[in-house]
Design an enzyme around this catalytic site. Structure first.
Site, PDB file in Angstrom:
ATOM      1  N   ALA A 235       0.854  -1.190   0.000  1.00  0.00           N
ATOM      2  CA  ALA A 235       0.000   0.000   0.000  1.00  0.00           C
ATOM      3  C   ALA A 235       0.885   1.234   0.000  1.00  0.00           C
ATOM      4  O   ALA A 235       2.085   1.156   0.240  1.00  0.00           O
ATOM      5  CB  ALA A 235      -0.900  -0.008   1.231  1.00  0.00           C
ATOM      6  N   LYS A 236       0.241   2.341  -0.271  1.00  0.00           N
ATOM      7  CA  LYS A 236       0.928   3.633  -0.354  1.00  0.00           C
ATOM      8  C   LYS A 236       1.781   3.908   0.902  1.00  0.00           C
ATOM      9  O   LYS A 236       2.874   4.449   0.815  1.00  0.00           O
ATOM     10  CB  LYS A 236      -0.184   4.670  -0.521  1.00  0.00           C
ATOM     11  CG  LYS A 236       0.213   6.012  -1.005  1.00  0.00           C
ATOM     12  CD  LYS A 236       0.529   6.125  -2.470  1.00  0.00           C
ATOM     13  CE  LYS A 236       0.906   7.577  -2.755  1.00  0.00           C
ATOM     14  NZ  LYS A 236       2.157   7.822  -3.368  1.00  0.00           N
ATOM     15  N   ARG A 237       1.261   3.487   2.065  1.00  0.00           N
ATOM     16  CA  ARG A 237       1.989   3.818   3.316  1.00  0.00           C
ATOM     17  C   ARG A 237       3.288   3.028   3.474  1.00  0.00           C
ATOM     18  O   ARG A 237       4.055   3.250   4.393  1.00  0.00           O
ATOM     19  CB  ARG A 237       1.083   3.585   4.534  1.00  0.00           C
ATOM     20  CG  ARG A 237       0.633   2.157   4.669  1.00  0.00           C
ATOM     21  CD  ARG A 237      -0.209   1.912   5.905  1.00  0.00           C
ATOM     22  NE  ARG A 237      -0.717   0.552   5.846  1.00  0.00           N
ATOM     23  CZ  ARG A 237      -1.783   0.177   5.154  1.00  0.00           C
ATOM     24  NH1 ARG A 237      -2.475   1.078   4.479  1.00  0.00           N
ATOM     25  NH2 ARG A 237      -2.163  -1.079   5.125  1.00  0.00           N
ATOM     26  N   ASP A 238       3.549   2.088   2.554  1.00  0.00           N
ATOM     27  CA  ASP A 238       4.768   1.280   2.667  1.00  0.00           C
ATOM     28  C   ASP A 238       6.009   1.977   2.112  1.00  0.00           C
ATOM     29  O   ASP A 238       6.974   1.324   1.743  1.00  0.00           O
ATOM     30  CB  ASP A 238       4.567  -0.082   1.986  1.00  0.00           C
ATOM     31  CG  ASP A 238       3.541  -0.922   2.718  1.00  0.00           C
ATOM     32  OD1 ASP A 238       3.587  -0.940   3.960  1.00  0.00           O
ATOM     33  OD2 ASP A 238       2.684  -1.541   2.066  1.00  0.00           O
ATOM     34  N   ASP A 245       7.289   8.279  -6.325  1.00  0.00           N
ATOM     35  CA  ASP A 245       8.070   8.207  -5.068  1.00  0.00           C
ATOM     36  C   ASP A 245       9.484   7.746  -5.361  1.00  0.00           C
ATOM     37  O   ASP A 245      10.455   8.240  -4.793  1.00  0.00           O
ATOM     38  CB  ASP A 245       7.549   7.113  -4.111  1.00  0.00           C
ATOM     39  CG  ASP A 245       6.104   7.234  -3.719  1.00  0.00           C
ATOM     40  OD1 ASP A 245       5.574   8.353  -3.770  1.00  0.00           O
ATOM     41  OD2 ASP A 245       5.513   6.183  -3.359  1.00  0.00           O
TER      42      ASP A 245
END
Ligand code: GLU
Length: 300
Positions: A235-238, A245
């Site tokens: 997920a994005k938070r990883d 990024d």
């Protein structure tokens, strides 16, 4: 009709390396079997403004190309309505007024598999329906006459899964994914569906629906996901997981493409060179753990 594979992203945000790896695999499956490759934007739900353009740009940056104009589901509502009308004319649909909570709290029907719709609204009388309509818009469900269905998957083999009276049109009027995907794949000549294996449990429902609509059931290959170090779906938070990024920490798209190809046991380089080396039998069957690579130091 053409024979084609596809990638069908939901434009809810940027693609992460897991999505890109699935797209590369779908492209390789299609190209190595002489198929065309199409991209369909699944924007019925969860569309975020600007996301589509970034997704398409990122696909191109890793070498995924497509052979016809990108199709958007919001342009195809007529096709979905037509399919639902056909099912309705065959007595294959019914209105459902249940809230999520009512479904969760309803006693499940005897022998019904977990998570299956309990059938609360299946046999409402005309009068009951009239009363319910006054208080809540109806969703449309399929009247399924099987409880499970088998699909053959190129990587996962014989897979038997639940078919229940699943939703075809939600009560806010939005066409459900399971209906749209079946109608679109058939209408676009897609006879090979390669996607993340989180969608395998939905596949028996889709294959059953295709059969009811008299459509060709495509070949399936559900590919392993990319996970974080805890084994959870990426997920994005990883951390740095999108091309944006990664570029920001000094890792260009070509390097990401190469890492993804290597994770599949394929040679680094432009995707067309991986086609000859591509053999589905040899693909890793386990999820791949993503670790953000260190940026290369400029030499000299
Ligand atoms: N739009 C779905 C997703 O992004 C994929 C649907 C499919 O490949 O059938 O999860």
């Amino acid at each position: 009709m053409t024979s084609a594979g596809r990638f069908a992203p939901s434009p809810s945000g940027e693609l992460h390396v897991g999505n890109l790896r699935t797209a590369i695999l779908a492209w390789l499956f299609a190209r190595s079997t002489g198929r065309k490759f199409l991209v369909r934007v699944e924007d019925l739900d969860r569309a975020r403004s600007g996301a589509e353009a970034v997704q398409l740009r990122d696909l191109e940056a890793v070498g995924v190309t497509w052979d016809a104009a990108v199709v958007r589901q919001t342009d195809r509502l007529g096709l979905y309505n037509e399919a639902i009308d056909r099912l309705a004319a065959d007595g294959r649909t019914y209105e459902c007024f249940c809230t999520r909570r009512e479904i969760q709290e309803a006693p499940s029907a005897p022998h019904a598999p977990q998570g299956a719709y309990p059938g609360t609204c299946r046999d409402l009388s005309h009068a009951e329906r009239e009363i319910r309509r006054a208080s809540r818009p109806a969703a449309i469900r399929l009247r399924a006459d099987v409880r499970e269905w088998v699909v053959e998957d190129q990587l996962r083999g014989h897979y038997k899964g639940v078919v229940d009276d699943f939703v075809l049109r939600r009560n806010d009027g939005v066409t459900a994914y399971n209906l749209a995907v079946v109608v679109d794949d058939a209408a676009q000549g897609i006879d090979q569906v390669v996607r993340g294996d989180d969608l395998l449990p939905s596949t028996p429902r889709q294959a059953y629906l295709a059969t009811l609509l008299g459509l060709v059931v495509p070949e399936y290959a559900h590919v392993p996901l990319v996970v974080n170090h805890d084994g959870a779906r990426l997920a994005k938070r990883d951390g740095a997981v999108t091309l944006g990024d990664l570029a920001a920490v000094g890792i260009p798209a070509e390097r990401v493409r190469n890492l993804l190809l290597e994770s599949l046991g394929l040679p680094a380089g432009p995707l067309q060179y991986a086609v000859a080396a591509f053999n589905p039998e040899e693909l890793p069957r386990e999820a791949w753990v993503w670790k953000t690579p260190a940026a290369e130091m400029p030499s000299g």
